[in-house]
Scaffold this active site. Structure first.
Site, short mmCIF file in Angstrom:
data_model
loop_
_atom_site.label_atom_id
_atom_site.label_comp_id
_atom_site.label_asym_id
_atom_site.label_seq_id
_atom_site.Cartn_x
_atom_site.Cartn_y
_atom_site.Cartn_z
N LYS A 5 -11.47 -0.17 8.45
CA LYS A 5 -12.20 -1.03 7.58
C LYS A 5 -13.23 -2.15 8.40
O LYS A 5 -14.26 -1.58 8.72
CB LYS A 5 -11.09 -1.91 7.03
CG LYS A 5 -10.18 -0.76 5.87
CD LYS A 5 -9.16 -1.24 5.14
CE LYS A 5 -8.78 -0.04 4.22
NZ LYS A 5 -7.64 0.06 3.95
N HIS A 27 -6.26 -5.37 5.75
CA HIS A 27 -7.60 -6.10 5.34
C HIS A 27 -7.85 -7.59 5.94
O HIS A 27 -8.57 -8.23 5.58
CB HIS A 27 -7.35 -6.38 3.71
CG HIS A 27 -7.34 -5.05 3.00
ND1 HIS A 27 -8.70 -4.32 2.76
CD2 HIS A 27 -6.45 -4.05 2.80
CE1 HIS A 27 -8.32 -3.16 2.20
NE2 HIS A 27 -6.97 -3.01 2.05
N HIS A 72 0.71 -1.15 -0.14
CA HIS A 72 -0.20 -0.07 0.13
C HIS A 72 0.90 1.32 0.02
O HIS A 72 1.92 1.40 0.57
CB HIS A 72 -0.79 0.00 1.29
CG HIS A 72 -1.82 1.00 1.16
ND1 HIS A 72 -1.76 2.20 1.96
CD2 HIS A 72 -3.20 0.95 0.85
CE1 HIS A 72 -2.93 2.89 1.94
NE2 HIS A 72 -3.71 2.13 1.06
N GLU A 101 2.32 -6.73 3.29
CA GLU A 101 0.54 -7.03 3.78
C GLU A 101 0.35 -8.40 4.14
O GLU A 101 1.03 -9.08 3.46
CB GLU A 101 -0.31 -6.19 2.85
CG GLU A 101 -0.03 -4.79 2.87
CD GLU A 101 -1.13 -4.15 1.42
OE1 GLU A 101 -1.95 -4.70 1.17
OE2 GLU A 101 -0.60 -3.18 0.99
C1 LIG Z 1 -6.61 1.25 3.76
C2 LIG Z 1 -5.14 0.66 4.21
C3 LIG Z 1 -4.47 1.46 4.97
C4 LIG Z 1 -4.62 2.83 5.36
O1 LIG Z 1 -5.74 2.69 6.57
P1 LIG Z 1 -6.45 3.83 6.76
O2 LIG Z 1 -6.93 4.03 8.01
O3 LIG Z 1 -7.71 3.99 5.74
O4 LIG Z 1 -5.63 5.44 6.65
C5 LIG Z 1 -3.24 0.89 5.13
N1 LIG Z 1 -2.77 -0.15 4.75
C6 LIG Z 1 -3.45 -0.90 3.76
C7 LIG Z 1 -2.81 -2.00 3.08
C8 LIG Z 1 -4.94 -0.36 3.55
O5 LIG Z 1 -5.45 -1.19 2.53
#
Ligand SMILES: *Cc1c(COP(=O)(O)O)cnc(C)c1O
Length: 398
Positions: free
Chosen positions: A241, A210, A132, A178
């Site tokens: 999320k 995720h 990301h 990730e």
């Molecule tokens: C969405 C996301 C983030 C950022 O998180 P937010 O709380 O939306 O700033 C970080 N890493 C990954 C892999 C993401 O998908």
């Protein structure tokens, strides 16, 4: 300001089908949203368990506003640390089975604050090609030397680790990955990555954005699923999320968290997260680790299977992200618009979020979807494609 350079750049984006615009949602009713006077089924949200709309989170947010106010008034190190922040951090440490945890305004702020706080000039950061943007930005901000390995390629990761160890015997080496990849929905080979980073004396930061709430025992993520939590130095996640609120967090040992409190600039120089967001996150984590969370995960898994045409999911950590790689940016946009005409919101994800010419429809499923909505989407996708496509069979390196 002379705006013509800006207009030229906008025109260039439009010519390449890479221009984006904001679309306003006027009202939300669970998984259904209203836009331009029409109701759509939302297949674009990361609210995997439907918790953002849950009565318990709404009630917790309202209570916190009554007790602490709408804003927290100051940064955490001044007077912004309220009882709710402390409660959330204690809860996250239990959830992740670490000694301590620290919350940030967002997951983006967690990454861009943590990486430069711990690594700098003279260090080496090795990252998966598909991580990301927040991890890439954190690595860049740190000033460390950056190396990239092709997605999930352990042989290339090992080559880079070997190279880094030889080049700078005494330096810090950080590996960034990730657990569930945000745009492909696949998993990293976590056990092997942990073995490799230990073999070369490197440190691992695992972003479970995720996976949090979606997989592992009690929804604690992939590291917990594989029993690797205590071998991963920096465990990161988001509260924005599946948790259903907003914010990011890092979990680890007490020294790590103390050092971040003292040196992570996005933590120090930003007003503390609002009481409402923090209280909703507490309620979200509680639900995720309860029997209700287990039920919601089972429903989500059924929905993912339904969407993927009953193709078996790998292990118990199936992700809720189903990418349909279309290729061309304009074709992906066209398919997304066609689905919207039929009442389904599925975003076209384009460069620079994904590599050029790998534009895709990104379907995200939620426990809140009804089976008939998923079947309807599948039919609409089959109709929107110029060539037959199979859901979820995309392999980035194949
Ligand atoms: C969405 C996301 C983030 C950022 O998180 P937010 O709380 O939306 O700033 C970080 N890493 C990954 C892999 C993401 O998908």
């Amino acid at each position: 300001m002379n705006s013509s350079p800006n207009l030229r750049r906008l025109a260039a984006l439009k010519a390449k089908s890479l221009h984006r615009r904001l679309r306003t949602i006027d009202s939300v009713d669970g998984i259904r949203v209203q836009r331009d006077g029409r109701v759509f089924v939302n297949f674009a949200s990361n609210d995997y368990l439907g918790l953002a709309q849950h009565p318990a989170l709404r009630a917790a947010a309202i209570e916190a506003v009554k007790e602490f106010g709408a804003g927290s008034g100051a940064s955490r190190l001044i007077t912004g640390t309220l009882a709710v922040h402390q409660e959330l951090e204690a809860k996250l440490a239990v959830f992740k089975q670490t000694t301590a945890a620290l919350t940030f305004e967002s997951g983006y702020a967690a990454a861009t604050g943590t990486i430069p706080a711990l690594f700098g000039k003279g260090d080496i950061i090795i990252l998966d090609k598909l991580v990301h943007a927040c991890l890439i930005d954190g690595a860049r901000l740190s000033g460390a030397e950056i190396r990239v390995y092709p997605h999930n390629r352990l042989d290339r990761l090992e080559e880079l680790l070997k190279w880094a160890r030889q080049k700078r015997p005494g330096s810090n080496i950080l590996v960034l990955t990730e657990s569930v990849f945000s745009m492909d929905g696949d998993l990293c080979p976590l056990s092997e990555i942990v073995e490799l980073k230990e073999k070369y004396g490197a440190i691992l930061l695992l972003d479970e954005a995720h996976a949090t709430g979606v997989c592992g025992p009690g929804g604690a993520g992939l590291a917990a699923e594989l029993g690797l939590g205590n071998r991963i130095e920096i465990q990161m996640g988001t509260l924005s999320k599946a948790v259903g609120s907003a914010g990011g967090f890092v979990a680890g040992d007490a020294a790590l968290i103390d050092l971040l409190i003292n040196s992570a600039r996005t933590f120090i120089y930003s007003t503390a997260p609002t009481p409402a967001a923090v209280a909703a996150a507490i309620a979200g984590v509680s639900l995720i680790s309860s029997p209700t969370g287990e039920q919601l995960r089972a429903t989500l898994r059924d929905n993912v299977k339904r969407c993927r045409e009953n193709q078996e999911l790998t292990g118990s950590c199936g992700s809720a992200i189903v990418p349909i790689v279309v290729g061309s940016e304009s074709e992906a946009l066209r398919a997304s618009e066609k689905l919207a005409e039929q009442g389904y919101l599925v975003p076209a994800i384009r460069f620079p979020t994904v590599p050029r010419n790998s534009a895709r429809l990104r379907v995200t499923l939620s426990a809140a979807h009804e089976p008939k909505e998923i079947l309807g989407l599948r039919e609409a996708i089959a109709g929107a494609a110029t060539e037959p496509i199979r859901l979820g069979l995309h392999r980035p390196d194949a």
